[in-house]
Design an enzyme around this catalytic site. Structure first.
Site, mmCIF file in Angstrom:
data_model
loop_
_atom_site.group_PDB
_atom_site.id
_atom_site.type_symbol
_atom_site.label_atom_id
_atom_site.label_comp_id
_atom_site.label_asym_id
_atom_site.label_seq_id
_atom_site.Cartn_x
_atom_site.Cartn_y
_atom_site.Cartn_z
ATOM 1 N N LYS A 74 -37.065 48.398 60.832
ATOM 2 C CA LYS A 74 -36.245 47.806 61.890
ATOM 3 C C LYS A 74 -36.970 47.783 63.245
ATOM 4 O O LYS A 74 -36.714 46.911 64.064
ATOM 5 C CB LYS A 74 -34.940 48.592 62.046
ATOM 6 C CG LYS A 74 -33.919 48.292 60.968
ATOM 7 C CD LYS A 74 -32.871 47.304 61.491
ATOM 8 C CE LYS A 74 -31.790 47.015 60.490
ATOM 9 N NZ LYS A 74 -32.230 46.240 59.345
ATOM 10 N N ARG A 75 -37.842 48.756 63.448
ATOM 11 C CA ARG A 75 -38.584 48.811 64.711
ATOM 12 C C ARG A 75 -39.331 47.502 64.989
ATOM 13 O O ARG A 75 -39.609 47.158 66.124
ATOM 14 C CB ARG A 75 -39.642 49.926 64.663
ATOM 15 C CG ARG A 75 -39.153 51.277 65.097
ATOM 16 C CD ARG A 75 -40.283 52.269 65.010
ATOM 17 N NE ARG A 75 -40.817 52.352 63.641
ATOM 18 C CZ ARG A 75 -42.054 52.065 63.292
ATOM 19 N NH1 ARG A 75 -42.923 51.668 64.193
ATOM 20 N NH2 ARG A 75 -42.444 52.185 62.042
#
Ligand code: GLU
Length: 483
Positions: A243-244
């Protein structure tokens, strides 16, 4: 023998990029080899699985154009068969009942510096077959553990070659939990065998499970498939994609204007290469070129820039009618009827397609040509007009004059503009910048002569005239504030 492949997502989250890539590879291999592609939803983790996630995964696959020949099967529907397989191993002495208390086993294993499964096996052996039967009859709860045989687990992997694991590397794994539910490794082997899967292609995060599964195939007497473990997908910083790095769910990309065929093309190149320098490829071309022997061993990088570039290429390849429809839907206000002129609209598309990476870009690029309500970019106005309104006016007036007698073609307009600039003793850029703001409202646009031709004489002159009015007002204000 017909090749049979499967995609087996767990509906515990969205269809993420890694899963979608696995699906695309399996689908492409099935297509190019005339094989069968099976979809199996691995929903045995009831607590974490949901119908909503299943639906999102199915929608994501449909969006990508990944279709399946059989399924979707639901792993939970095979629980009785999984259980029967486990109990058969138990009956054949290839598995044993584990009555141990997990806490106690863990503590003892820690103290003795060994794996808990070794302690569990010792306890089972100490209990003996009769003791085990008696406790089972008495209703004591137990898990079933696979008794990993001595020897080696060997399998062929299309990416990694021949893989060998000693039995010391594999611990006696639980195949049936004490609540009677099967574990992943048993269920997956039972299902792959039931569904006649001949090639298991999946992410290499499963590589450590494969020796366990191979030993289970052998113990159950099932034909062992070939494997292909494809490398991880990394973010541009070299770390595992998460997700980063922004969006990782396929659905997020569709919301951002990425076209399914561009995503498909992009995913196909994450860990596979056609063997030449092609990158922009249609699904047909990918199907034609795809083969397992060019699966890559090294991790691939999710390069958003490349995805957007591919998207622009695929966008440009879409049929003209479709692009026109997107413009019609995206634009309104006076002027949109111009899109009804097919010759004019085709020329516009040729101008803006190379500058657009998404449908949204395409609409925004088209806006100043189609509608007459120009949205002026403040920065462009400030830089090219208001810094020196007098000069901008002088240059735009000179252009109007220079254009007045010429034929409205790219080359004639160019020589008129260059002539005007020379007369003013400034570089051509100095007249092009204020003109671009007048015609499009923006700092950037397609080539200025193409813009003029596309807008036509009348609209171009109108826009320059209204720019001159605005500049006259700005000049007057400037004058007032100075006096
Ligand atoms: N259900 C597993 C997962 O989503 C895949 C199992 C497999 O491909 O063998 O990670």
């Amino acid at each position: 023998m017909t090749m049979r492949l499967r995609f087996a997502p767990s509906p515990t989250g969205y269809l993420h990029v890694g899963g979608a890539r696995t699906a695309v590879f399996n689908w492409l291999l099935a297509q190019s080899a005339g094989g069968v592609f099976v979809l199996r939803i691995e929903d045995t983790d009831r607590a974490r699985s949901s119908d909503e996630h299943t639906q999102v995964i199915l929608d994501g696959l449909s969006w990508l154009g990944v279709t399946w020949d059989e399924g979707p099967f639901f792993q939970s529907e095979g629980v009785e068969r999984h259980r029967a397989d486990a109990l058969r191993l138990l009956a054949e002495g290839k598995a044993y009942r584990d009555f141990s208390d997990p806490e106690q086993v863990r503590a003892e294993a820690k103290e003795r510096g060994m794996h808990p499964s070794k302690v569990a096996r010792e306890q089972a052996d100490a209990l003996g077959a009769d003791g085990s039967d008696q406790r089972a009859v008495a209703g004591d709860p137990f898990a079933v553990r696979f008794r990993v045989p001595d020897g080696e687990a060997v399998f062929h992997d299309l990416v990694h070659g021949e893989m060998r694991f000693g039995s010391d590397d594999v611990d006696d794994l639980v195949i049936l939990r004490s609540d009677g539910t099967p574990t992943y490794n048993l269920a997956v082997v039972s299902d792959d065998a039931e569904q006649g899967i001949t090639l298991v292609l999946r992410g290499d995060d499963h590589l450590s499970n494969t020796p366990k599964q191979v030993l289970l195939y052998q113990a159950l007497g099932y034909a062992q498939p070939t494997f292909a473990h494809v490398p991880m997908i990394l973010g541009s910083d070299g770390k595992k994609l998460s997700k980063r790095h922004g969006a990782t769910a396929v659905g997020d990309y569709s919301g951002q204007g990425i076209l399914p065929e561009a995503m498909f093309n992009f995913l196909a190149l994450l860990g596979w290469s056609p063997g030449d320098d092609r990158e922009f490829m249609s699904i047909e071309e990918l199907t034609e070129a795809f083969s397992a022997d060019r699966l890559l061993k090294s991790a691939s990088v999710f390069d958003t820039e490349k995805l957007e570039w591919l998207n622009g290429r695929h966008l440009a390849a879409r049929p003209t009618e479709e692009l026109v429809r997107a413009l019609e839907e995206g634009l309104d206000g006076p002027g949109v009827e111009r899109l009804g002129d097919p010759v004019w609209t085709a020329a516009l598309l040729e101008l803006i397609k190379p500058r657009s990476r998404t449908m949204n870009d395409l609409v925004e690029q088209a806006r100043p040509f189609v509608t007459d309500d120009l949205a002026f970019d403040d920065k462009a106005v400030e830089k090219h007009w208001l810094k020196s309104p007098g000069e901008a006016r002088e240059r735009l007036s000179a252009l109007l004059e220079a254009f007045s007698g010429v034929a409205w073609t790219h080359d004639e307009l160019e020589s008129a503009l260059r002539g005007a600039a020379a007369k003013l003793e400034v570089g051509a850029g100095k007249v092009i910048h204020p003109l671009r703001v007048a015609l499009t409202g923006n700092m950037a646009s397609p080539g200025i002569f193409d813009v003029l031709v596309q807008l036509g004489r009348e609209r171009s002159e109108q826009r320059v005239n209204s720019a001159l009015e605005r500049l006259a007002e700005a000049g007057a204000e400037e004058h007032e504030s100075l006096s």
